[in-house]
Design a protein around this motif. Structure first.
Motif, PDB file in Angstrom:
ATOM      1  N   MET A 111       0.832  -1.064   0.088  1.00 45.86           N
ATOM      2  CA  MET A 111       0.114   0.090  -0.013  1.00 45.86           C
ATOM      3  C   MET A 111       0.901   1.185  -0.188  1.00 45.86           C
ATOM      4  N   TYR A 112       2.089   1.125   0.693  1.00 49.26           N
ATOM      5  CA  TYR A 112       2.801   2.327   0.576  1.00 49.26           C
ATOM      6  C   TYR A 112       3.645   2.493  -0.645  1.00 49.26           C
ATOM      7  N   LYS A 113       3.779   1.463  -1.295  1.00 47.70           N
ATOM      8  CA  LYS A 113       4.196   1.420  -2.815  1.00 47.70           C
ATOM      9  C   LYS A 113       3.371   2.215  -3.998  1.00 47.70           C
ATOM     10  N   LEU A 114       1.845   1.715  -3.487  1.00 46.91           N
ATOM     11  CA  LEU A 114       0.973   2.145  -4.407  1.00 46.91           C
ATOM     12  C   LEU A 114       0.570   3.543  -4.151  1.00 46.91           C
ATOM     13  N   TYR A 115       0.081   3.948  -2.832  1.00 45.49           N
ATOM     14  CA  TYR A 115      -0.304   5.177  -2.526  1.00 45.49           C
ATOM     15  C   TYR A 115       0.448   6.012  -1.448  1.00 45.49           C
ATOM     16  N   GLY A 116       1.523   5.856  -1.151  1.00 51.58           N
ATOM     17  CA  GLY A 116       2.374   6.316  -0.087  1.00 51.58           C
ATOM     18  C   GLY A 116       2.132   6.450   1.365  1.00 51.58           C
ATOM     19  N   LYS A 117       2.668   7.402   2.163  1.00 47.13           N
ATOM     20  CA  LYS A 117       2.882   7.384   3.564  1.00 47.13           C
ATOM     21  C   LYS A 117       1.455   7.245   4.304  1.00 47.13           C
ATOM     22  N   LEU A 118       0.458   8.020   3.666  1.00 52.30           N
ATOM     23  CA  LEU A 118      -0.925   7.783   4.352  1.00 52.30           C
ATOM     24  C   LEU A 118      -1.516   6.440   4.252  1.00 52.30           C
ATOM     25  N   ALA A 119      -1.199   5.953   2.989  1.00 52.21           N
ATOM     26  CA  ALA A 119      -1.850   4.473   3.139  1.00 52.21           C
ATOM     27  C   ALA A 119      -1.031   3.535   3.979  1.00 52.21           C
ATOM     28  N   LEU A 120       0.357   3.847   3.859  1.00 53.37           N
ATOM     29  CA  LEU A 120       1.103   2.985   5.061  1.00 53.37           C
ATOM     30  C   LEU A 120       0.386   3.042   6.499  1.00 53.37           C
ATOM     31  N   HIS A 121       0.171   4.456   6.712  1.00 53.28           N
ATOM     32  CA  HIS A 121      -0.183   4.373   8.308  1.00 53.28           C
ATOM     33  C   HIS A 121      -1.567   3.760   8.309  1.00 53.28           C
ATOM     34  N   ILE A 122      -2.302   4.282   7.408  1.00 53.57           N
ATOM     35  CA  ILE A 122      -3.902   3.669   7.581  1.00 53.57           C
ATOM     36  C   ILE A 122      -3.886   2.290   7.451  1.00 53.57           C
ATOM     37  N   THR A 123      -3.037   1.632   6.663  1.00 51.97           N
ATOM     38  CA  THR A 123      -2.995   0.174   6.556  1.00 51.97           C
ATOM     39  C   THR A 123      -2.374  -0.414   7.777  1.00 51.97           C
ATOM     40  N   ASN A 124      -1.355   0.139   8.519  1.00 51.55           N
ATOM     41  CA  ASN A 124      -0.811  -0.227   9.680  1.00 51.55           C
ATOM     42  C   ASN A 124      -1.784  -0.409  10.545  1.00 51.55           C
ATOM     43  N   PHE A 125      -2.395   0.710  10.912  1.00 48.27           N
ATOM     44  CA  PHE A 125      -3.346   1.129  12.056  1.00 48.27           C
ATOM     45  C   PHE A 125      -4.536  -0.020  12.002  1.00 48.27           C
ATOM     46  N   CYS A 126      -5.129  -0.062  10.730  1.00 48.40           N
ATOM     47  CA  CYS A 126      -6.114  -1.304  10.637  1.00 48.40           C
ATOM     48  C   CYS A 126      -5.736  -2.617  10.662  1.00 48.40           C
ATOM     49  N   SER A 127      -4.480  -3.007  10.191  1.00 51.52           N
ATOM     50  CA  SER A 127      -3.986  -4.455  10.296  1.00 51.52           C
ATOM     51  C   SER A 127      -3.827  -4.809  11.502  1.00 51.52           C
ATOM     52  N   ILE A 128      -3.096  -3.875  12.504  1.00 55.07           N
ATOM     53  CA  ILE A 128      -2.921  -4.342  13.875  1.00 55.07           C
ATOM     54  C   ILE A 128      -4.130  -4.291  14.614  1.00 55.07           C
ATOM     55  N   ILE A 129      -5.189  -3.331  14.503  1.00 54.01           N
ATOM     56  CA  ILE A 129      -6.361  -3.553  15.138  1.00 54.01           C
ATOM     57  C   ILE A 129      -7.119  -4.724  14.848  1.00 54.01           C
ATOM     58  N   LEU A 130      -7.267  -5.090  13.393  1.00 55.14           N
ATOM     59  CA  LEU A 130      -7.824  -6.363  13.038  1.00 55.14           C
ATOM     60  C   LEU A 130      -7.264  -7.593  13.477  1.00 55.14           C
ATOM     61  N   SER A 131      -5.934  -7.516  13.641  1.00 55.71           N
ATOM     62  CA  SER A 131      -5.164  -8.580  14.074  1.00 55.71           C
ATOM     63  C   SER A 131      -5.552  -8.968  15.534  1.00 55.71           C
TER      64      SER A 131
END
Length: 458
Positions: A111-131
């Motif tokens: 997601m960072y490669k596709l959409y930059g830092k914003l996508a990285l941070h959002i994906t990180n947050f959602c992934s950890i919460i979902l995990s």
């Protein structure tokens, strides 16, 4: 519940010990965070099949689906039978284009490669919460299993099962997870067909099933008021497997043909598995129609299986729970080590990243234990997070795999529209479920593509 005999306890104890031994077997050979997260890329076909399928099979896809089929019939059973399509769709959309991300080791990095830092941070947050949500759910299941069958206090049962899980996940990395997944895969897939066949014989076969179930179990999905729900269930069961552990497993192999074979085999296994789950749900409706749906699977094990099959099935359930939890635990710790810590301090070495991953494996596991003790206050929040995860991540990720390229602004609009239409779906359906997940995904697509093409015109 009937107290288990010493033989049953011994079988389960040996299983847990073997999981620990197998999981720690490779622990001294991990040198880099890539090896810890996705291995060296040379996993054999059987390992890829076992770890993907073991991650897919969870407490929710067994006990949860049996309960829903028991209660609702084919309105949920038909979508469950279509689950195998998600493997084929994922193969078609993702595997053929995985070469674009060959240097990535996580969904967040893609997601960072596709959409930059914003996508990285959002994906990180959602992934950890979902995990945390998924791991906690598995903890609940194992805690109740120890309480019901081993006469061990719920809290102690949670600590025993997940102490073992945490150790082999922390020190074995993905190779430790894969080795135990192979072990768990064979245990479970050998046991469930035997168990289902035993119940099929007890019920009296196909004709008895067809004539004994209430009419609503066969035609409720044809009623006007439930068609939207039925379509939502189908959408939910056939969407690509796009959560972080599945993307992690796509990145584990550098051989596209092997990955395609893996997903084709998993699709076939899922179809067989879904048929077994459907049969168990319907047959238990005939045997004990008055029982609480959430207790159907446990009730079946305790009352309709001979002792030796009972202990084997309990091992199978433990395999289901632990094979799902270890995947999410390994994924969450790797995200923190590589996608958060490494991005904050680029000078962190591989050795330091592995140490961070190990430490956070223990910390996340401890947090999930605490969450499991506070179940009444968090389960609805976990389910709500999952219903936002699909709309926020699915469309941008799939578009990226299909070589659609845009910027972080379009991604931001996609997230905003996904959340707004999720809330609209929640208003329409009065709860967080498959309806708001569907509307949110539509909103995500509108936000991403409309923003992109409108800016091109301007």
């Amino acid at each position: 519940m009937e107290k288990l005999h010493i033989l049953d306890l011994s079988i389960v104890g040996i299983y847990l010990l073997l999981c620990l031994v197998i999981g720690l077997y490779k622990s001294t050979k991990i040198k880099t965070i890539r090896e810890y997260t996705v291995g060296s890329g040379n996993f054999p076909l059987i390992a890829l099949v076992a770890t993907n399928f073991a991650t897919y099979i969870s407490a929710r896809s067994t006990m949860g689906d049996v309960a829903e089929i028991f209660q609702s019939g084919l309105i949920y059973g038909i979508p469950v039978l279509l689950c195998f399509l998600s493997w084929l769709i994922t193969s078609r959309l993702y595997i053929s284009n995985i070469y674009q991300f060959k240097n990535c080791i996580s969904l967040s990095e893609i997601m960072y490669k596709l959409y930059g830092k914003l996508a990285l941070h959002i994906t990180n947050f959602c992934s950890i919460i979902l995990s945390i949500g998924f791991i906690t759910t598995q903890m609940l299941a194992i805690g109740y299993l120890f309480q019901e069958y081993f006469q061990i206090q719920y809290h102690i049962g949670v600590m025993i099962g997940f102490s073992i899980l945490t150790f082999y996940s922390a020190f074995g990395g993905i190779r430790g997870v894969v080795l135990t997944d192979i072990f768990q895969f064979f245990i479970f897939f050998c046991i469930l067909p035997i168990v289902c066949g035993f119940l099929y014989y007890e019920v009296g076969g196909y004709y008895k099933i067809k004539t004994s179930l209430p009419k609503s179990h066969f035609d409720s999905f044809l009623i006007k008021d439930t068609i939207i729900l039925f379509i939502g269930y189908i959408f939910y069961t056939i969407i690509p497997l796009h959560s972080a552990p599945y993307i992690q497993r796509l990145l584990m192999s550098n051989n596209q043909e092997k990955l395609k074979k893996t997903y084709n085999i998993c699709a076939f296994l899922t179809l067989i598995f879904s048929i077994l789950i459907l049969l168990i749900g319907l047959m238990m409706r005939i045997k004990t129609p008055e029982i609480e749906p959430n207790l159907v699977f446990y009730h079946f094990i305790n009352n309709y299986l001979p002792p030796i099959l009972k202990s084997m099935m309990l091992v199978g359930i433990l395999a289901i729970i632990m094979s799902t939890a270890d995947s999410w635990l390994n994924n969450a710790s790797a995200i923190i080590a590589h996608d958060i810590a490494k991005k904050i301090n680029s000078k962190i070495t591989n050795k330091q990243q592995i140490k961070i991953a190990i430490i956070f494996t223990f910390l996340i596991s401890l947090l999930c234990v605490i969450c499991a003790f506070l179940v009444d206050s968090i389960l609805k929040a976990i389910f709500m997070v999952f219903n936002f995860w699909v709309p926020i991540i699915l469309v941008p990720l799939t578009a990226g795999f299909l070589k659609f390229r845009t910027n972080s602004t379009s991604f931001l609009y996609s997230v905003i529209m996904a959340i707004l239409l999720c809330l609209l779906g929640r208003y329409i359906s009065s709860d967080f479920g498959v309806v708001n997940m569907t509307t949110g995904t539509i909103g995500s697509a509108i936000g991403l593509f409309c923003s992109h093409y409108l800016k091109k015109k301007i």
